[in-house]
Scaffold this active site. Sequence first.
Site, PDB file in Angstrom:
ATOM      1  N   GLU A  27      -3.781   4.156 -10.295  1.00 14.70           N
ATOM      2  CA  GLU A  27      -4.400   3.177  -9.480  1.00 14.70           C
ATOM      3  C   GLU A  27      -5.749   3.745  -8.829  1.00 14.70           C
ATOM      4  O   GLU A  27      -5.840   3.578  -7.691  1.00 14.70           O
ATOM      5  CB  GLU A  27      -3.448   2.927  -8.211  1.00 14.70           C
ATOM      6  CG  GLU A  27      -1.766   2.505  -8.724  1.00 14.70           C
ATOM      7  CD  GLU A  27      -0.897   2.171  -7.580  1.00 14.70           C
ATOM      8  OE1 GLU A  27      -1.517   1.678  -6.478  1.00 14.70           O
ATOM      9  OE2 GLU A  27       0.147   2.324  -7.872  1.00 14.70           O
ATOM     10  N   GLU A  66       6.640   5.715  -5.123  1.00 11.33           N
ATOM     11  CA  GLU A  66       6.659   6.182  -3.690  1.00 11.33           C
ATOM     12  C   GLU A  66       7.902   6.763  -2.635  1.00 11.33           C
ATOM     13  O   GLU A  66       8.306   6.345  -1.893  1.00 11.33           O
ATOM     14  CB  GLU A  66       5.829   5.340  -2.573  1.00 11.33           C
ATOM     15  CG  GLU A  66       4.345   4.669  -3.378  1.00 11.33           C
ATOM     16  CD  GLU A  66       3.622   3.693  -2.529  1.00 11.33           C
ATOM     17  OE1 GLU A  66       4.107   3.215  -1.417  1.00 11.33           O
ATOM     18  OE2 GLU A  66       2.415   3.602  -3.007  1.00 11.33           O
TER      19      GLU A  66
HETATM   20  C1  GLA Z   1       0.517   1.125  -3.652  1.00 11.32           C
HETATM   21  C2  GLA Z   1       1.281   0.274  -4.725  1.00 11.32           C
HETATM   22  C3  GLA Z   1       0.444  -0.808  -5.346  1.00 11.32           C
HETATM   23  C4  GLA Z   1      -0.521  -1.631  -4.404  1.00 11.32           C
HETATM   24  C5  GLA Z   1      -1.138  -0.616  -3.673  1.00 11.32           C
HETATM   25  C6  GLA Z   1      -1.990  -1.542  -2.758  1.00 11.32           C
HETATM   26  O1  GLA Z   1      -0.358   2.086  -4.368  1.00 11.32           O
HETATM   27  O2  GLA Z   1       1.597   1.145  -5.542  1.00 11.32           O
HETATM   28  O3  GLA Z   1       1.047  -1.748  -6.271  1.00 11.32           O
HETATM   29  O4  GLA Z   1       0.385  -2.258  -3.849  1.00 11.32           O
HETATM   30  O5  GLA Z   1      -0.253   0.254  -2.882  1.00 11.32           O
HETATM   31  O6  GLA Z   1      -2.640  -2.610  -3.662  1.00 11.32           O
END
Ligand code: GLA
Length: 359
Positions: free
Chosen positions: A263, A156
């Site tokens: 994710e 990020e």
């Molecule tokens: C972001 C992070 C993850 C996690 C999510 C929320 O996407 O990359 O590690 O913390 O937020 O669970």
Amino acid sequence: MKASLGIFFLGILISCTAWCQSTEGILGLKDYYKDYFPIGVAVNNRTLSGDESRLLLREFNSITPENAMKMDALHPREDVYFWRDADSMVNFAQNHHLKIRGHNLCWHEQVPDWMFKDETGNLVTKEVLLKRLKDHITTVVSRYQGKIYAWDVLNEVIGDADDEFIRNSLWYQICGEEYIAKAFEYAHAADPQALLFYNDYNSERPVKRDKIYRLLKKLIAKHVPIHGIGLQAHWSVFEPSEKELREAIELYSSLGLQIHFTELDMSIYPWEKNKRPKKVGESEVLTPDLEQKQIDQYGKIFSIFREYKKNITSVTFWNVSDRYTWLDYYPVPGRKNYPLLFDQQLQRKKAYQAVINFR
Ligand code: GLA
């Protein structure tokens, strides 16, 4: 004699049929997708035992520690590393022949305060911060060398505002853009075999997508060791559109990078970032309409994933089932969400069928 031979073979036939049916009954996502890509899931300590671990082993062949390898969890003080949880996840994966994605080496959240401060509480210099980052990455990546096949090195880094390129984090304020390339270099030096990823969310939204593309292109031009882009895929039943998803996959692939969806989950609410309290009367119901939207959206994205199997080398869900998901707390604490393919009783939802219904 003939009759008993006949009965013997009939017996074998019946057992074979029963065996095949029961094997069919225990096929999981990983089996349906064996000709496409590994299917992973984010894990915490609870996931590694009891009914959740049985589900995990039936359905998935890759794991990502949800929190245990983040900087604050692994490295709470400069001279203290806490390995217990991360090690037990790595051992679990090795015992069960699962792949492991490491997550993550550098992020602006879940990073301990000491990282940026000296003993008087002032911000450290760029040299000190880069040295600390190098020590952290070298220690962690070396420990799991040969066990973790892919790392989210940077998480990020791109700003959310349309006109903000690199996020104005403390990493950036102290080091400028340089820490990004450095993190990849440190990781590569510690484990030259590991695949290294840049990981971000909303990476299919055109404005953010183009900024991520710009960053990746710069890194590649400077010969920074980067092998892939992680698209977090914290999606909702409302986005991304088919067009946005295809364009993102094609654009990132044009850089020669491999793509991991790292994710994946699918909120039943529109995407929001800022934490806020639940509104009075705010609905928390998975209505038939939302359920159908989720079924359709899961079906659609997986059919696109299959189409691009040349470019996509992993798909990971963020949590196992609707029994527990980080989206129950974020961004609206206490608002129930239903973003995954298994319900609160760990049963396959209808959306699961939409995902495997292609053979
Ligand atoms: C972001 C992070 C993850 C996690 C999510 C929320 O996407 O990359 O590690 O913390 O937020 O669970």
